[in-house]
Design a protein around this motif. Structure first.
Motif, PDB file in Angstrom:
ATOM      1  N   VAL A  52     -53.757  17.917-107.442  1.00  0.00           N
ATOM      2  CA  VAL A  52     -53.099  17.167-106.377  1.00  0.00           C
ATOM      3  C   VAL A  52     -53.633  17.693-105.052  1.00  0.00           C
ATOM      4  CG1 VAL A  52     -50.910  16.802-105.183  1.00  0.00           C
ATOM      5  CG2 VAL A  52     -51.001  16.629-107.657  1.00  0.00           C
ATOM      6  N   ARG A  53     -54.019  16.791-104.181  1.00  0.00           N
ATOM      7  CA  ARG A  53     -54.468  17.195-102.860  1.00  0.00           C
ATOM      8  C   ARG A  53     -53.468  16.706-101.826  1.00  0.00           C
ATOM      9  NH1 ARG A  53     -60.932  15.528-102.968  1.00  0.00           N
ATOM     10  NH2 ARG A  53     -61.478  16.695-104.865  1.00  0.00           N
ATOM     11  N   LEU A  54     -52.989  17.622-101.022  1.00  0.00           N
ATOM     12  CA  LEU A  54     -52.137  17.269 -99.893  1.00  0.00           C
ATOM     13  C   LEU A  54     -53.031  17.222 -98.665  1.00  0.00           C
ATOM     14  CD1 LEU A  54     -48.982  19.466-100.587  1.00  0.00           C
ATOM     15  CD2 LEU A  54     -49.342  17.058-101.144  1.00  0.00           C
ATOM     16  N   LEU A  55     -53.084  16.070 -98.024  1.00  0.00           N
ATOM     17  CA  LEU A  55     -54.000  15.859 -96.904  1.00  0.00           C
ATOM     18  C   LEU A  55     -53.226  15.560 -95.632  1.00  0.00           C
ATOM     19  CD1 LEU A  55     -56.350  13.404 -98.842  1.00  0.00           C
ATOM     20  CD2 LEU A  55     -56.642  15.870 -98.613  1.00  0.00           C
ATOM     21  N   CYS A  56     -53.538  16.275 -94.558  1.00  0.00           N
ATOM     22  CA  CYS A  56     -52.887  16.041 -93.277  1.00  0.00           C
ATOM     23  C   CYS A  56     -53.951  15.627 -92.264  1.00  0.00           C
ATOM     24  CB  CYS A  56     -52.173  17.298 -92.794  1.00  0.00           C
ATOM     25  SG  CYS A  56     -51.269  17.041 -91.239  1.00  0.00           S
ATOM     26  N   ASP A  57     -53.821  14.417 -91.726  1.00  0.00           N
ATOM     27  CA  ASP A  57     -54.763  13.903 -90.730  1.00  0.00           C
ATOM     28  C   ASP A  57     -54.394  14.475 -89.365  1.00  0.00           C
ATOM     29  OD1 ASP A  57     -56.414  12.508 -89.035  1.00  0.00           O
ATOM     30  OD2 ASP A  57     -56.046  10.559 -89.947  1.00  0.00           O
ATOM     31  N   LEU A  58     -55.155  15.451 -88.907  1.00  0.00           N
ATOM     32  CA  LEU A  58     -54.852  16.134 -87.643  1.00  0.00           C
ATOM     33  C   LEU A  58     -55.328  15.348 -86.430  1.00  0.00           C
ATOM     34  CD1 LEU A  58     -55.757  19.794 -88.682  1.00  0.00           C
ATOM     35  CD2 LEU A  58     -53.516  18.678 -88.722  1.00  0.00           C
ATOM     36  N   PRO A  63     -49.295  14.100 -86.687  1.00  0.00           N
ATOM     37  CA  PRO A  63     -49.943  14.366 -87.979  1.00  0.00           C
ATOM     38  C   PRO A  63     -49.074  13.938 -89.152  1.00  0.00           C
ATOM     39  CG  PRO A  63     -50.220  16.234 -86.510  1.00  0.00           C
ATOM     40  CD  PRO A  63     -49.253  15.295 -85.833  1.00  0.00           C
ATOM     41  N   THR A  64     -49.666  13.197 -90.088  1.00  0.00           N
ATOM     42  CA  THR A  64     -48.939  12.724 -91.256  1.00  0.00           C
ATOM     43  C   THR A  64     -49.613  13.235 -92.524  1.00  0.00           C
ATOM     44  OG1 THR A  64     -50.248  10.680 -91.331  1.00  0.00           O
ATOM     45  CG2 THR A  64     -48.184  10.625 -90.087  1.00  0.00           C
ATOM     46  N   TRP A  65     -48.804  13.404 -93.563  1.00  0.00           N
ATOM     47  CA  TRP A  65     -49.297  13.932 -94.835  1.00  0.00           C
ATOM     48  C   TRP A  65     -49.459  12.825 -95.861  1.00  0.00           C
ATOM     49  CZ3 TRP A  65     -50.850  18.884 -95.887  1.00  0.00           C
ATOM     50  CH2 TRP A  65     -50.548  19.855 -94.923  1.00  0.00           C
ATOM     51  N   THR A  66     -50.500  12.958 -96.658  1.00  0.00           N
ATOM     52  CA  THR A  66     -50.765  12.046 -97.771  1.00  0.00           C
ATOM     53  C   THR A  66     -50.958  12.896 -99.021  1.00  0.00           C
ATOM     54  OG1 THR A  66     -51.875  10.444 -96.340  1.00  0.00           O
ATOM     55  CG2 THR A  66     -52.328  10.299 -98.690  1.00  0.00           C
ATOM     56  N   VAL A  67     -50.428  12.431-100.156  1.00  0.00           N
ATOM     57  CA  VAL A  67     -50.673  13.103-101.421  1.00  0.00           C
ATOM     58  C   VAL A  67     -51.654  12.258-102.218  1.00  0.00           C
ATOM     59  CG1 VAL A  67     -48.673  12.022-102.549  1.00  0.00           C
ATOM     60  CG2 VAL A  67     -49.668  14.121-103.495  1.00  0.00           C
ATOM     61  N   SER A  95     -43.750  13.438 -97.078  1.00  0.00           N
ATOM     62  CA  SER A  95     -43.228  14.216 -95.958  1.00  0.00           C
ATOM     63  C   SER A  95     -43.923  15.572 -95.906  1.00  0.00           C
ATOM     64  CB  SER A  95     -41.721  14.417 -96.097  1.00  0.00           C
ATOM     65  OG  SER A  95     -41.448  15.396 -97.077  1.00  0.00           O
ATOM     66  N   LYS A  96     -43.723  16.288 -94.825  1.00  0.00           N
ATOM     67  CA  LYS A  96     -44.342  17.605 -94.671  1.00  0.00           C
ATOM     68  C   LYS A  96     -43.758  18.641 -95.625  1.00  0.00           C
ATOM     69  CE  LYS A  96     -41.267  18.787 -90.823  1.00  0.00           C
ATOM     70  NZ  LYS A  96     -41.206  19.155 -89.382  1.00  0.00           N
ATOM     71  N   ASN A  97     -42.682  18.269 -96.317  1.00  0.00           N
ATOM     72  CA  ASN A  97     -42.074  19.188 -97.280  1.00  0.00           C
ATOM     73  C   ASN A  97     -42.656  19.034 -98.684  1.00  0.00           C
ATOM     74  OD1 ASN A  97     -40.210  20.260 -95.372  1.00  0.00           O
ATOM     75  ND2 ASN A  97     -38.948  18.422 -95.609  1.00  0.00           N
ATOM     76  N   ALA A  98     -43.714  18.231 -98.823  1.00  0.00           N
ATOM     77  CA  ALA A  98     -44.271  17.945-100.143  1.00  0.00           C
ATOM     78  C   ALA A  98     -44.778  19.197-100.845  1.00  0.00           C
ATOM     79  CB  ALA A  98     -45.395  16.921-100.019  1.00  0.00           C
ATOM     80  N   LEU A  99     -45.309  20.160-100.073  1.00  0.00           N
ATOM     81  CA  LEU A  99     -45.833  21.372-100.689  1.00  0.00           C
ATOM     82  C   LEU A  99     -44.748  22.109-101.465  1.00  0.00           C
ATOM     83  CD1 LEU A  99     -48.159  23.313-101.152  1.00  0.00           C
ATOM     84  CD2 LEU A  99     -47.617  24.410 -98.962  1.00  0.00           C
ATOM     85  N   ARG A 100     -43.554  22.199-100.891  1.00  0.00           N
ATOM     86  CA  ARG A 100     -42.448  22.859-101.582  1.00  0.00           C
ATOM     87  C   ARG A 100     -42.104  22.123-102.874  1.00  0.00           C
ATOM     88  NH1 ARG A 100     -38.093  23.835 -96.654  1.00  0.00           N
ATOM     89  NH2 ARG A 100     -39.427  25.160 -95.323  1.00  0.00           N
ATOM     90  N   LEU A 101     -42.132  20.792-102.820  1.00  0.00           N
ATOM     91  CA  LEU A 101     -41.795  19.987-103.997  1.00  0.00           C
ATOM     92  C   LEU A 101     -42.775  20.256-105.129  1.00  0.00           C
ATOM     93  CD1 LEU A 101     -40.360  17.691-105.511  1.00  0.00           C
ATOM     94  CD2 LEU A 101     -41.874  16.093-104.328  1.00  0.00           C
ATOM     95  N   PHE A 102     -44.073  20.224-104.842  1.00  0.00           N
ATOM     96  CA  PHE A 102     -45.066  20.425-105.899  1.00  0.00           C
ATOM     97  C   PHE A 102     -45.048  21.858-106.417  1.00  0.00           C
ATOM     98  CE2 PHE A 102     -46.826  16.449-104.184  1.00  0.00           C
ATOM     99  CZ  PHE A 102     -47.038  15.766-105.379  1.00  0.00           C
TER     100      PHE A 102
END
Length: 217
Positions: A52-58, A63-67, A95-102
């Motif tokens: 899984v790649r979490l991508l943040c367009d800076l 900035p928004t996150w995409t999984v 959301s930016k909390n996706a890292l915690r979820l995964f």
């Protein structure tokens, strides 16, 4: 699903590649600055390896996150006969909390990168995206401001196009045909197959720079 090929180019020839892409695509480039966190599953999540790649367009004001979930590559005689990699892929906003979820689901951090460069998005037999980027690693967790190049003097080129089980053959053909235009400057192949740089790229780059990109292919 998506079709994908990758290659590398020396940084000194990137400007010539941009000129070539501008002539082929006829669209303006988009600046690219993406924070990428790669997570991989553990045995508890199944026997098939996936990432899984979490991508943040800076580059965005907010900035928004995409999984992006990458599954296994297509295998078999059909896959061997085409020059691009066809793999399953699912992408969505998170959301930016996706890292915690995964992390809670059992995915573990594999690596973290910052990709800086540009991208072209255009229609040419398929919806093709070409990204040219310097790949940088973080010296500290999430410290994008302190990222340093992984391969100084070399940039990664990736060509991707969305596909489905019904049209992947046509999409793969469109990607392969497009890649022929880039052959003077770089080799493109399936990810994991290293083909190195083009020996004659310097001469091709000089020709493109002198032409100024005035010719549309």
């Amino acid at each position: 699903m998506e079709c994908v090929v990758q290659g590398i180019i020396e940084t000194q020839h990137v400007e010539a590649l941009e000129i070539l892409l501008q002539g082929i695509c006829g669209v303006h480039r988009d600046r690219l600055r993406v924070h990428e966190i790669c997570l991989k599953n553990n045995p508890n999540l199944g026997n098939v390896a996936s990432e899984v790649r979490l991508l943040c367009d800076l580059e965005l004001p907010e900035p928004t996150w995409t999984v992006k979930h990458l599954g296994g590559a297509m295998r078999g005689a059909g896959a061997e006969q085409i020059s691009v990699l066809v793999r399953s892929m699912v992408e969505s906003k998170v959301s930016k909390n996706a890292l915690r979820l995964f992390n809670a689901l059992g995915y573990k951090l594999d690596h973290e990168l910052l990709r800086v460069g540009f991208a072209f998005h255009f229609q040419r037999g398929a919806q093709i995206t070409v990204t040219v980027s310097s790949v940088n690693k973080m010296l500290k967790l999430h410290a994008t401001d302190e990222a340093v190049p992984v391969t100084p003097g070399i940039q990664l080129v990736e060509v991707t196009a969305p596909a489905s089980s019904e049209n992947y053959t046509e999409v793969a053909s469109a990607v392969s045909s497009f890649c022929e235009y880039l052959a003077p400057l770089l080799h493109l192949s399936k990810p994991g197959v290293s083909t190195g740089v083009v020996p004659t790229a310097a001469a091709a780059a000089v020709s493109l720079m002198s032409d100024g990109g005035g010719t549309t292919l």
